[in-house]
Write a protein that holds these residues in place. Sequence first.
Motif, PDB file in Angstrom:
ATOM      1  N   ALA A  44       9.726 -23.643 -50.872  1.00 12.93           N
ATOM      2  CA  ALA A  44       9.181 -22.951 -52.037  1.00 12.93           C
ATOM      3  C   ALA A  44       7.842 -22.295 -51.714  1.00 12.93           C
ATOM      4  O   ALA A  44       7.522 -21.225 -52.250  1.00 12.93           O
ATOM      5  N   ASP A  45       7.061 -22.906 -50.832  1.00  7.31           N
ATOM      6  CA  ASP A  45       5.776 -22.302 -50.447  1.00  7.31           C
ATOM      7  C   ASP A  45       5.988 -21.028 -49.640  1.00  7.31           C
ATOM      8  O   ASP A  45       5.292 -20.026 -49.850  1.00  7.31           O
ATOM      9  N   ILE A  46       6.922 -21.065 -48.721  1.00  8.94           N
ATOM     10  CA  ILE A  46       7.152 -19.877 -47.892  1.00  8.94           C
ATOM     11  C   ILE A  46       7.964 -18.823 -48.643  1.00  8.94           C
ATOM     12  O   ILE A  46       7.940 -17.636 -48.285  1.00  8.94           O
ATOM     13  N   ARG A  47       8.660 -19.272 -49.699  1.00 16.24           N
ATOM     14  CA  ARG A  47       9.449 -18.313 -50.488  1.00 16.24           C
ATOM     15  C   ARG A  47       8.562 -17.270 -51.152  1.00 16.24           C
ATOM     16  O   ARG A  47       8.995 -16.121 -51.353  1.00 16.24           O
ATOM     17  N   ASN A  48       7.359 -17.598 -51.492  1.00 14.68           N
ATOM     18  CA  ASN A  48       6.446 -16.643 -52.114  1.00 14.68           C
ATOM     19  C   ASN A  48       5.905 -15.615 -51.137  1.00 14.68           C
ATOM     20  O   ASN A  48       5.273 -14.637 -51.566  1.00 14.68           O
ATOM     21  N   ARG A  49       6.112 -15.813 -49.843  1.00 14.17           N
ATOM     22  CA  ARG A  49       5.597 -14.891 -48.829  1.00 14.17           C
ATOM     23  C   ARG A  49       6.650 -13.925 -48.319  1.00 14.17           C
ATOM     24  O   ARG A  49       6.327 -13.048 -47.522  1.00 14.17           O
ATOM     25  N   VAL A  50       7.893 -14.073 -48.730  1.00 15.04           N
ATOM     26  CA  VAL A  50       8.968 -13.217 -48.248  1.00 15.04           C
ATOM     27  C   VAL A  50       9.738 -12.678 -49.447  1.00 15.04           C
ATOM     28  O   VAL A  50       9.695 -13.238 -50.553  1.00 15.04           O
ATOM     29  N   GLY A  51      10.457 -11.558 -49.246  1.00 18.02           N
ATOM     30  CA  GLY A  51      11.320 -10.991 -50.272  1.00 18.02           C
ATOM     31  C   GLY A  51      12.781 -11.259 -49.947  1.00 18.02           C
ATOM     32  O   GLY A  51      13.114 -11.856 -48.920  1.00 18.02           O
ATOM     33  N   ASN A  52      13.692 -10.808 -50.803  1.00 19.81           N
ATOM     34  CA  ASN A  52      15.125 -11.005 -50.581  1.00 19.81           C
ATOM     35  C   ASN A  52      15.919  -9.989 -51.382  1.00 19.81           C
ATOM     36  O   ASN A  52      15.440  -9.440 -52.372  1.00 19.81           O
ATOM     37  N   ASN A  53      17.152  -9.730 -50.948  1.00 24.23           N
ATOM     38  CA  ASN A  53      18.049  -8.829 -51.671  1.00 24.23           C
ATOM     39  C   ASN A  53      19.142  -9.626 -52.362  1.00 24.23           C
ATOM     40  O   ASN A  53      19.143 -10.866 -52.331  1.00 24.23           O
ATOM     41  N   ALA A  54      20.109  -8.934 -52.950  1.00 24.28           N
ATOM     42  CA  ALA A  54      21.164  -9.599 -53.707  1.00 24.28           C
ATOM     43  C   ALA A  54      22.109 -10.395 -52.816  1.00 24.28           C
ATOM     44  O   ALA A  54      22.771 -11.322 -53.284  1.00 24.28           O
ATOM     45  N   ALA A  55      22.218 -10.045 -51.546  1.00 19.06           N
ATOM     46  CA  ALA A  55      23.097 -10.777 -50.630  1.00 19.06           C
ATOM     47  C   ALA A  55      22.496 -12.097 -50.159  1.00 19.06           C
ATOM     48  O   ALA A  55      23.206 -12.888 -49.517  1.00 19.06           O
ATOM     49  N   GLY A  56      21.218 -12.340 -50.449  1.00 13.91           N
ATOM     50  CA  GLY A  56      20.570 -13.564 -49.984  1.00 13.91           C
ATOM     51  C   GLY A  56      19.824 -13.398 -48.691  1.00 13.91           C
ATOM     52  O   GLY A  56      19.418 -14.400 -48.083  1.00 13.91           O
ATOM     53  N   LEU A  57      19.635 -12.160 -48.267  1.00 16.16           N
ATOM     54  CA  LEU A  57      18.880 -11.905 -47.042  1.00 16.16           C
ATOM     55  C   LEU A  57      17.389 -11.840 -47.368  1.00 16.16           C
ATOM     56  O   LEU A  57      16.962 -11.048 -48.220  1.00 16.16           O
ATOM     57  N   PHE A  58      16.602 -12.659 -46.691  1.00 14.98           N
ATOM     58  CA  PHE A  58      15.152 -12.654 -46.870  1.00 14.98           C
ATOM     59  C   PHE A  58      14.531 -11.680 -45.867  1.00 14.98           C
ATOM     60  O   PHE A  58      15.144 -11.324 -44.860  1.00 14.98           O
ATOM     61  N   VAL A  59      13.309 -11.244 -46.150  1.00 14.45           N
ATOM     62  CA  VAL A  59      12.648 -10.262 -45.304  1.00 14.45           C
ATOM     63  C   VAL A  59      11.162 -10.562 -45.243  1.00 14.45           C
ATOM     64  O   VAL A  59      10.537 -10.933 -46.245  1.00 14.45           O
ATOM     65  N   LEU A  60      10.623 -10.463 -44.037  1.00 12.52           N
ATOM     66  CA  LEU A  60       9.177 -10.496 -43.812  1.00 12.52           C
ATOM     67  C   LEU A  60       8.762  -9.070 -43.483  1.00 12.52           C
ATOM     68  O   LEU A  60       9.062  -8.561 -42.398  1.00 12.52           O
ATOM     69  N   ALA A  61       8.104  -8.425 -44.431  1.00 16.45           N
ATOM     70  CA  ALA A  61       7.758  -7.008 -44.283  1.00 16.45           C
ATOM     71  C   ALA A  61       6.578  -6.840 -43.350  1.00 16.45           C
ATOM     72  O   ALA A  61       5.768  -7.759 -43.147  1.00 16.45           O
ATOM     73  N   GLY A  62       6.483  -5.653 -42.784  1.00 15.91           N
ATOM     74  CA  GLY A  62       5.359  -5.316 -41.925  1.00 15.91           C
ATOM     75  C   GLY A  62       4.231  -4.666 -42.714  1.00 15.91           C
ATOM     76  O   GLY A  62       4.184  -4.738 -43.948  1.00 15.91           O
ATOM     77  N   GLU A  63       3.331  -4.029 -42.007  1.00 18.00           N
ATOM     78  CA  GLU A  63       2.201  -3.337 -42.632  1.00 18.00           C
ATOM     79  C   GLU A  63       2.673  -1.966 -43.084  1.00 18.00           C
ATOM     80  O   GLU A  63       2.869  -1.061 -42.277  1.00 18.00           O
ATOM     81  N   ALA A  64       2.870  -1.829 -44.403  1.00 24.48           N
ATOM     82  CA  ALA A  64       3.422  -0.585 -44.938  1.00 24.48           C
ATOM     83  C   ALA A  64       2.373   0.354 -45.495  1.00 24.48           C
ATOM     84  O   ALA A  64       2.630   1.551 -45.623  1.00 24.48           O
ATOM     85  N   SER A  65       1.205  -0.133 -45.840  1.00 25.85           N
ATOM     86  CA  SER A  65       0.185   0.704 -46.462  1.00 25.85           C
ATOM     87  C   SER A  65      -0.772   1.250 -45.412  1.00 25.85           C
ATOM     88  O   SER A  65      -1.397   0.465 -44.671  1.00 25.85           O
ATOM     89  N   PRO A  66      -0.934   2.576 -45.315  1.00 31.65           N
ATOM     90  CA  PRO A  66      -1.897   3.110 -44.348  1.00 31.65           C
ATOM     91  C   PRO A  66      -3.340   2.854 -44.742  1.00 31.65           C
ATOM     92  O   PRO A  66      -4.237   3.009 -43.905  1.00 31.65           O
TER      93      PRO A  66
END
Length: 447
Positions: free
Chosen positions: A263-285
């Motif tokens: 649950a702690d790490i869940r707040n740091r990652v996103g996910n889609n409808a298939a259940g795939l989680f994602v750790l995003a990179g640096e998107a903002s310039p």
Amino acid sequence: MSDRDDALRHELGWTGPEDSDYEPPTTAARSAAPAPAAVPARPPVDFVAPTPDESRPPAQHHRSDAGDDTGPIAAVRPEPVPSHPRPEHPPARSDWPPQHAAPPSRPAPPGPGHPHPGHPWPPPAGYAPAAPSSYADRIPVRDLVPTRPAPPTRGWRRVLHTLTFGLVNLGPSPDEIREAELEAGIRGVLRGHYKIGVMGKGGVGKTTVSASVGSVFAELRPDDRVVAVDADTAFGKLGSRVDPRAVGSYWELASDQHLDTFADIRNRVGNNAAGLFVLAGEASPARRRILDPAIYREATSRLDRYFSISIVDCSSTMDTPVTQEVLRDLDALIVVSSPWVDGAAAAGQTMDWLASRGHTNLLQRTVVVLNDSDGHSDKRTRSILAQQFAGQGQAVVEVPFDSQIRPGGVIPGTRGMSPQTRRKFVEIAAALAAHFPRTDDRNRERF
């Protein structure tokens, strides 16, 4: 007893006890009784038996106590009498009976339970009597319960099954059976962690392939957690293809010291409808932070505590330090190429670069994807490129153009893909799952 009685006893020849009721035997009885045999004198202690004469042939004896057999048998030579008494039973010895002992001159007659004289029934080495089968094992379940084929899920077979209200069931088509086998391979046994890298030049659909293959694993392995990691230092777009609302990044994940539960790490990652989680990179310039190998290693080590499968979207520049760190920890690799000569040449250079740096084992677990991202590829060119890559020992999968995932945006899973596109991504995932580790060896060689 008086002297007169004693004199009478001597006169009549009485020698028995002096009991009053004793009567001596009569003269006739004494004459009929046989004389006792003379007891042979016991040989002295230092007596030595004479040695038999070897020149004389042994005497032949005949026996008539074994039915009609009255033939001669070999006489046994007398043995010298030992100076000490022979024990009743010989002492137990490891070499008993002696190997040089002569066999008996005649086998023992067959007794009850022996089929042939001299041939008992010893069980052979390693023999074990067969256990009787149970009553449940003898019941022919397959013969008693008729097997029904699974109903088809698509095509004209499904239409026929629906129109006849299930009375006509031809079962799944060969294509459905093949797809079921591929999905069964993806659901196979996985021990430890499994990390898959995705490499390719810009514009060939590398991020799309990463999100799609990760969604296939997430859908078919719901008991395992699958995460997609954006390791592209040139403003990767993996987060926007999986979950644009993901706000966490490498730096937040690496600096958080209270990641004790999922649950702690869940707040740091996103996910889609298939259940795939994602750790995003640096998107903002606006806040440009350079990803270095130390931050990547710390963040991914924390992901390894809760995720079994990781899909790492690598940078198109292979010489970056982060890409070097990613390659050190991969179990399999996807090389994405366009179905054109320039894209295939770039994919070939990527594989040559890996081979020159000793990643030969990783190349054996590499899948080449010819992604038709614009729908204008030539069939003949795709066929020639597929043969060239397959000739080097790599699995090659051609992904057709799909208008539903080409414009970009979120890939919610494989449900929105065309059946042909989904089938191709299932083939890619099955080729990668064929190299799943079957033993929990976390320190195995990865490249």
